[in-house]
Design an enzyme around this catalytic site. Structure first.
Site, PDB file in Angstrom:
ATOM      1  N   CYS A   1     -37.467  11.333  37.394  1.00  0.00           N
ATOM      2  CA  CYS A   1     -37.194  10.091  36.650  1.00  0.00           C
ATOM      3  C   CYS A   1     -35.686   9.863  36.562  1.00  0.00           C
ATOM      4  O   CYS A   1     -34.893  10.755  36.758  1.00  0.00           O
ATOM      5  CB  CYS A   1     -37.768  10.198  35.242  1.00  0.00           C
ATOM      6  SG  CYS A   1     -39.494  10.646  35.207  1.00  0.00           S
TER       7      CYS A   1
ATOM      8  N   ARG B   1     -34.076   7.926  43.772  1.00  0.00           N
ATOM      9  CA  ARG B   1     -34.782   9.117  43.276  1.00  0.00           C
ATOM     10  C   ARG B   1     -36.298   8.942  43.363  1.00  0.00           C
ATOM     11  O   ARG B   1     -37.047   9.884  43.151  1.00  0.00           O
ATOM     12  CB  ARG B   1     -34.389   9.387  41.816  1.00  0.00           C
ATOM     13  CG  ARG B   1     -32.942   9.740  41.614  1.00  0.00           C
ATOM     14  CD  ARG B   1     -32.503   9.548  40.170  1.00  0.00           C
ATOM     15  NE  ARG B   1     -33.077  10.517  39.262  1.00  0.00           N
ATOM     16  CZ  ARG B   1     -32.514  11.686  38.953  1.00  0.00           C
ATOM     17  NH1 ARG B   1     -31.374  12.000  39.543  1.00  0.00           N
ATOM     18  NH2 ARG B   1     -33.055  12.522  38.112  1.00  0.00           N
TER      19      ARG B   1
ATOM     20  N   TRP C   1     -40.949   8.662  37.546  1.00  0.00           N
ATOM     21  CA  TRP C   1     -41.686   9.290  38.649  1.00  0.00           C
ATOM     22  C   TRP C   1     -42.819  10.047  37.961  1.00  0.00           C
ATOM     23  O   TRP C   1     -42.579  11.053  37.285  1.00  0.00           O
ATOM     24  CB  TRP C   1     -40.783  10.238  39.435  1.00  0.00           C
ATOM     25  CG  TRP C   1     -41.505  11.136  40.375  1.00  0.00           C
ATOM     26  CD1 TRP C   1     -42.008  12.368  40.113  1.00  0.00           C
ATOM     27  CD2 TRP C   1     -41.852  10.885  41.739  1.00  0.00           C
ATOM     28  NE1 TRP C   1     -42.629  12.898  41.218  1.00  0.00           N
ATOM     29  CE2 TRP C   1     -42.550  12.015  42.235  1.00  0.00           C
ATOM     30  CE3 TRP C   1     -41.633   9.820  42.594  1.00  0.00           C
ATOM     31  CZ2 TRP C   1     -43.022  12.089  43.545  1.00  0.00           C
ATOM     32  CZ3 TRP C   1     -42.110   9.911  43.901  1.00  0.00           C
ATOM     33  CH2 TRP C   1     -42.798  11.027  44.352  1.00  0.00           C
TER      34      TRP C   1
ATOM     35  N   ASN D   1     -36.771  12.651  31.176  1.00  0.00           N
ATOM     36  CA  ASN D   1     -36.942  13.178  32.534  1.00  0.00           C
ATOM     37  C   ASN D   1     -37.214  14.659  32.360  1.00  0.00           C
ATOM     38  O   ASN D   1     -36.470  15.358  31.681  1.00  0.00           O
ATOM     39  CB  ASN D   1     -35.679  12.962  33.384  1.00  0.00           C
ATOM     40  CG  ASN D   1     -35.840  13.554  34.779  1.00  0.00           C
ATOM     41  OD1 ASN D   1     -36.962  13.732  35.254  1.00  0.00           O
ATOM     42  ND2 ASN D   1     -34.722  13.862  35.427  1.00  0.00           N
ATOM     43  N   GLY D   2     -38.316  15.138  32.952  1.00  0.00           N
ATOM     44  CA  GLY D   2     -38.640  16.566  32.846  1.00  0.00           C
ATOM     45  C   GLY D   2     -40.111  16.736  32.506  1.00  0.00           C
ATOM     46  O   GLY D   2     -40.906  15.801  32.594  1.00  0.00           O
TER      47      GLY D   2
ATOM     48  N   GLU E   1     -44.182  27.727  59.424  1.00  0.00           N
ATOM     49  CA  GLU E   1     -43.402  26.714  58.705  1.00  0.00           C
ATOM     50  C   GLU E   1     -41.930  26.820  59.085  1.00  0.00           C
ATOM     51  O   GLU E   1     -41.261  25.813  59.297  1.00  0.00           O
ATOM     52  CB  GLU E   1     -43.583  26.870  57.193  1.00  0.00           C
ATOM     53  CG  GLU E   1     -42.776  25.911  56.352  1.00  0.00           C
ATOM     54  CD  GLU E   1     -43.000  24.443  56.705  1.00  0.00           C
ATOM     55  OE1 GLU E   1     -43.957  24.106  57.415  1.00  0.00           O
ATOM     56  OE2 GLU E   1     -42.138  23.622  56.324  1.00  0.00           O
TER      57      GLU E   1
ATOM     58  N   LYS F   1     -39.841  23.659  60.732  1.00  0.00           N
ATOM     59  CA  LYS F   1     -38.592  23.161  60.136  1.00  0.00           C
ATOM     60  C   LYS F   1     -37.488  23.078  61.191  1.00  0.00           C
ATOM     61  O   LYS F   1     -36.774  22.097  61.287  1.00  0.00           O
ATOM     62  CB  LYS F   1     -38.119  24.086  58.999  1.00  0.00           C
ATOM     63  CG  LYS F   1     -38.782  23.913  57.675  1.00  0.00           C
ATOM     64  CD  LYS F   1     -38.402  22.679  56.908  1.00  0.00           C
ATOM     65  CE  LYS F   1     -39.315  21.480  56.998  1.00  0.00           C
ATOM     66  NZ  LYS F   1     -40.707  21.560  56.926  1.00  0.00           N
TER      67      LYS F   1
ATOM     68  N   GLU G   1     -38.195  20.201  63.770  1.00  0.00           N
ATOM     69  CA  GLU G   1     -38.178  18.788  63.361  1.00  0.00           C
ATOM     70  C   GLU G   1     -36.796  18.304  62.957  1.00  0.00           C
ATOM     71  O   GLU G   1     -36.549  17.103  62.956  1.00  0.00           O
ATOM     72  CB  GLU G   1     -39.205  18.516  62.269  1.00  0.00           C
ATOM     73  CG  GLU G   1     -39.043  19.244  60.981  1.00  0.00           C
ATOM     74  CD  GLU G   1     -40.127  18.807  59.974  1.00  0.00           C
ATOM     75  OE1 GLU G   1     -40.606  17.669  60.070  1.00  0.00           O
ATOM     76  OE2 GLU G   1     -40.479  19.610  59.112  1.00  0.00           O
TER      77      GLU G   1
ATOM     78  N   HIS H   1     -49.088  39.933  74.094  1.00  0.00           N
ATOM     79  CA  HIS H   1     -50.216  39.508  74.960  1.00  0.00           C
ATOM     80  C   HIS H   1     -49.834  38.299  75.797  1.00  0.00           C
ATOM     81  O   HIS H   1     -50.628  37.373  75.941  1.00  0.00           O
ATOM     82  CB  HIS H   1     -51.434  39.215  74.077  1.00  0.00           C
ATOM     83  CG  HIS H   1     -51.917  40.419  73.339  1.00  0.00           C
ATOM     84  ND1 HIS H   1     -52.563  41.463  73.959  1.00  0.00           N
ATOM     85  CD2 HIS H   1     -51.781  40.792  72.040  1.00  0.00           C
ATOM     86  CE1 HIS H   1     -52.858  42.408  73.072  1.00  0.00           C
ATOM     87  NE2 HIS H   1     -52.384  42.018  71.891  1.00  0.00           N
TER      88      HIS H   1
ATOM     89  N   LYS I   1     -41.602   9.951  56.890  1.00  0.00           N
ATOM     90  CA  LYS I   1     -41.854  10.819  55.749  1.00  0.00           C
ATOM     91  C   LYS I   1     -43.345  10.911  55.439  1.00  0.00           C
ATOM     92  O   LYS I   1     -43.845  11.943  55.078  1.00  0.00           O
ATOM     93  CB  LYS I   1     -41.101  10.318  54.502  1.00  0.00           C
ATOM     94  CG  LYS I   1     -41.240  11.224  53.286  1.00  0.00           C
ATOM     95  CD  LYS I   1     -40.720  12.623  53.559  1.00  0.00           C
ATOM     96  CE  LYS I   1     -40.952  13.590  52.412  1.00  0.00           C
ATOM     97  NZ  LYS I   1     -40.677  14.989  52.798  1.00  0.00           N
TER      98      LYS I   1
HETATM   99  C1  AGP Z   1     -42.952  18.166  56.971  1.00  0.00           C
HETATM  100  O1  AGP Z   1     -41.622  18.650  57.145  1.00  0.00           O
HETATM  101  C2  AGP Z   1     -43.271  17.124  57.999  1.00  0.00           C
HETATM  102  N1  AGP Z   1     -42.425  16.000  57.753  1.00  0.00           N
HETATM  103  C3  AGP Z   1     -44.749  16.797  58.133  1.00  0.00           C
HETATM  104  O2  AGP Z   1     -45.311  17.845  58.861  1.00  0.00           O
HETATM  105  C4  AGP Z   1     -45.559  16.647  56.843  1.00  0.00           C
HETATM  106  O3  AGP Z   1     -45.711  17.885  56.227  1.00  0.00           O
HETATM  107  C5  AGP Z   1     -46.959  16.129  57.206  1.00  0.00           C
HETATM  108  O4  AGP Z   1     -46.825  14.850  57.785  1.00  0.00           O
HETATM  109  C6  AGP Z   1     -47.896  16.052  56.003  1.00  0.00           C
HETATM  110  O5  AGP Z   1     -47.377  15.153  55.057  1.00  0.00           O
HETATM  111  P1  AGP Z   1     -48.046  15.115  53.589  1.00  0.00           P
HETATM  112  O6  AGP Z   1     -47.799  16.447  52.982  1.00  0.00           O
HETATM  113  O7  AGP Z   1     -47.328  14.006  52.885  1.00  0.00           O
HETATM  114  O8  AGP Z   1     -49.496  14.848  53.764  1.00  0.00           O
END
Ligand code: AGP
Length: 610
Positions: free
Chosen positions: A2, A27, A74, A100-101, A482, A486, A489, A505, A605
């Site tokens: 928020c 934000r 938020w 906020n919190g 993961e 990271k 991407e 293998h 996103k």
């Molecule tokens: C995460 O770094 C990526 N941008 C992407 O894999 C993301 O996790 C995926 O699109 C799922 O998004 P969501 O968690 O909003 O469903």
């Protein structure tokens, strides 16, 4: 998170508040509002949606007052709607609060206040603050001391702006865990969650520390510490430009969001652990139901899917319920064999990923119960689930998810512990030990973040790499996925993740001199196996980055080129902290390559198309 703005001076408050709130839009928010004086009464004007809707409501009546507080919300507790928007009023309308919190003991305080005759209008935790301040104000008769008394009873995090209808030349601000600054002007003063909100009017600020309370008048500001003593505050002069200020001085949102991880984990678990036991409030599932589940499916995409893979290990290890993980875009097209004997856990930061939403609908069509872990209150996935466990990560602006993943792991840990406890698979003592360790994880991540320059130096030696391998065993294998994603991407460097025992293998044929292999080795029971896997790739002259617990550092240092340690912790909780070094590594690699860290090419996103 928020956004808060407050003003007192000689200008009309409305334009100052609206300008400040517009500077905090980055934000992320779902509603907004202001509290202003109109003659002798406090008016609260607020609504769901973008700031333009608030502007339309404010245009109806001319407010000429020169004091006010404003808020962008938020949602964390309570759907995004007009009633749940801030500011919140006490029952007499004398006290207005923006917050906020997260108030972790809000349910207990709400129950007490209801015994005092308080009538609640909203589903928020914030509203209890307005009633609590009024409760003390009615007892003490002093506005400032009433705020101090109330803050002393709040557990969790808060940044507050408070107005009192009886006191028109002062407003009060308070801070614990959520950022809040005081802007110092000439014959006027401000409060704000973040610097951009007031940069147009002043560059001189006080940064409030935890438990400090500021008494803000137009000619002066007095700050008291948590013991009620006047605090001597240093004036901080802001020399950032507005764009930099939106990142609170960080170069990228991703770094800002990684640095928020301690707070995010604390907010996600704090209000759900009481006296060593898990309290999932509205989404608890009965022991009988849990014993009747034949299998749990965890379904998600991307980073959320990787969190789900960790969830599989957690639930199977602790609750002894079989778990199958599935990528959402696969799940919905393979005619999954599920029924009301299955629980489907859906994970999504945005709550709008179309593949994941359709997978949810597939599960519901087949009569499975759906529990979702979502970061956006009121999102499509949240609304269509039978139960929702919200992560408290706040808005995640960077396209590459960081803090939301840590929050998802935290939420999955809570679920696994709750299920295990309900089924009697762990004793109350075991539950208390693990929940206490879980509450320590934020401090551990804090410690890891302090060591980020070490990661940066290692990245400087490898940012020209063409391909990097990530390996791990057990939960570390899921974690390595993961780490690999990271890196890909945001730095566009090719990377693959492999189970430590699987590299030999076939893929080990790709390892040559200088190939970097990142080894996740936080799991005690598999540590020596990972040492063997490292020796296999070292024999092919690979470079090694090891991520392990402090207690194993000495042994790892014998064969790794760099060892990034996490504080010693129960292995089952290690992934929540161990991912941070890999997020940092990917970040520095991307920065060194000059990539657009927050907005990587080709990515969105929230993927709302198939
Ligand atoms: C995460 O770094 C990526 N941008 C992407 O894999 C993301 O996790 C995926 O699109 C799922 O998004 P969501 O968690 O909003 O469903």
């Amino acid at each position: 998170m928020c956004g808060i703005v407050g003003y007192i001076g000689n200008k009309e408050a409305v334009p100052v508040l609206m300008n400040g709130l517009s500077q905090l839009e980055y934000r992320g928010y779902d509603s907004s509002g202001v509290a202003l004086f109109d003659e002798d009464r406090l008016d609260v004007i607020k609504c769901k949606g973008r700031l333009k809707f608030l502007e339309e409501k404010l245009a109806v009546k001319k407010y000429t007052g020169t004091i006010g507080i404003g808020h962008t919300r938020w949602a964390t507790h309570g759907e995004p709607n007009d009633i749940n928007s801030h500011p919140h009023l006490s029952n007499t309308g004398k006290i207005a609060v923006v917050h906020n919190g997260i108030i972790e003991n809000y349910l207990q305080l709400k129950e007490f206040l209801m015994t005092q005759g308080c009538v609640f209008m909203s589903d928020t935790d914030t509203e209890i603050i307005a009633h609590l301040i009024e409760y003390h104000y009615n007892m003490i008769g002093d506005f400032v001391r009433a705020v101090m008394e109330a803050c002393g009873e709040l557990e969790g995090s808060y940044a507050l702006g408070v107005l009192c209808a009886d006191v028109k030349d002062t407003f009060v601000a308070a801070r614990k865990g959520s950022p809040l600054i005081v802007g110092l002007g000439d014959g006027e003063n401000f409060i704000a969650s973040d610097i951009p909100a007031i940069l147009k009017y002043t560059r001189d600020i006080y940064i409030l520390e935890d438990k400090e309370i500021a008494i803000v008048r137009k000619e002066d500001v007095t700050v008291y510490d948590g013991y009620g003593r006047e605090a001597k505050k240093e004036i901080f002069h802001v020399d950032w430009d507005v764009e930099a200020a939106e990142k609170s001085g960080y170069e990228h949102f991703m770094m800002k969001e990684m640095c928020e991880e301690p707070r995010v984990i604390r907010d996600t678990v704090g209000s759900r652990i009481q006296k060593g036991s898990i309290n999932l409030n509205g989404i608890s599932l009965s022991e009988e139901y849990l014993r009747g589940i034949e299998k749990i499916y965890i379904v998600a995409c991307g980073t959320a899917f990787h969190a789900g893979m960790i969830g599989k290990y957690l639930i199977e290890k602790l609750a002894r319920i079989p778990v199958e993980t599935d990528i959402a875009s696969e799940f919905r097209y393979r005619d999954p064999i599920i029924s009301d004997k299955n629980l489907v856990i859906i994970i999504s930061q945005s709550g709008e990923t179309i593949d994941t939403l359709y997978a949810l609908r597939e599960a519901k069509q087949k009569k499975a119960k759906v529990l979702s872990i979502v970061n956006v209150v009121g999102s499509s996935i949240a609304r269509e689930s039978d139960g929702v466990l919200y992560t408290m990560a706040g808005p995640e602006i960077a396209v590459a998810s960081s803090k939301a993943y840590n929050a998802q792991l935290s939420a999955l840990t809570l679920i696994a512990l709750d299920f295990a406890s309900k089924k009697g698979e762990i004793t109350k003592e075991e539950e208390a030990r693990l929940t206490m360790e879980l509450l320590q994880v934020p401090d551990m991540v804090e410690e890891i973040l302090k060591d980020k320059e070490n990661v940066q130096r290692f990245a400087a030696m490898h940012y020209n790499a063409k391909s990097i391998f990530y390996i791990g065993r057990g939960m570390d294998y899921a974690l390595s996925m993961e780490g690999s994603l990271k890196l890909k991407e945001i730095s566009y460097i090719h990377s693959e993740s492999y189970a430590g025992g699987e590299l030999k293998h076939g893929t080990i044929a790709l390892i040559e001199e200088g190939t970097l292999v990142v080894c996740c080795m936080t799991q005690d029971s598999l540590f020596q196996k990972m040492i063997s896997n490292i020796k296999e790739v070292k024999a092919r002259k690979a470079s090694i980055m090891a991520i392990t617990q402090k207690k194993n550092a000495a042994e790892a240092e014998k064969i790794a080129d760099i060892v990034i340690t996490i504080p010693d912790i129960d292995p089952i909780l290690a992934p929540i902290a161990a991912v941070t070094p890999m997020q940092l590594f990917a970040y520095y690699m991307a920065v060194l390559k000059g990539c657009d860290v927050d907005k990587p090419r080709n990515l969105a996103k929230s993927v709302t198309v198939e």
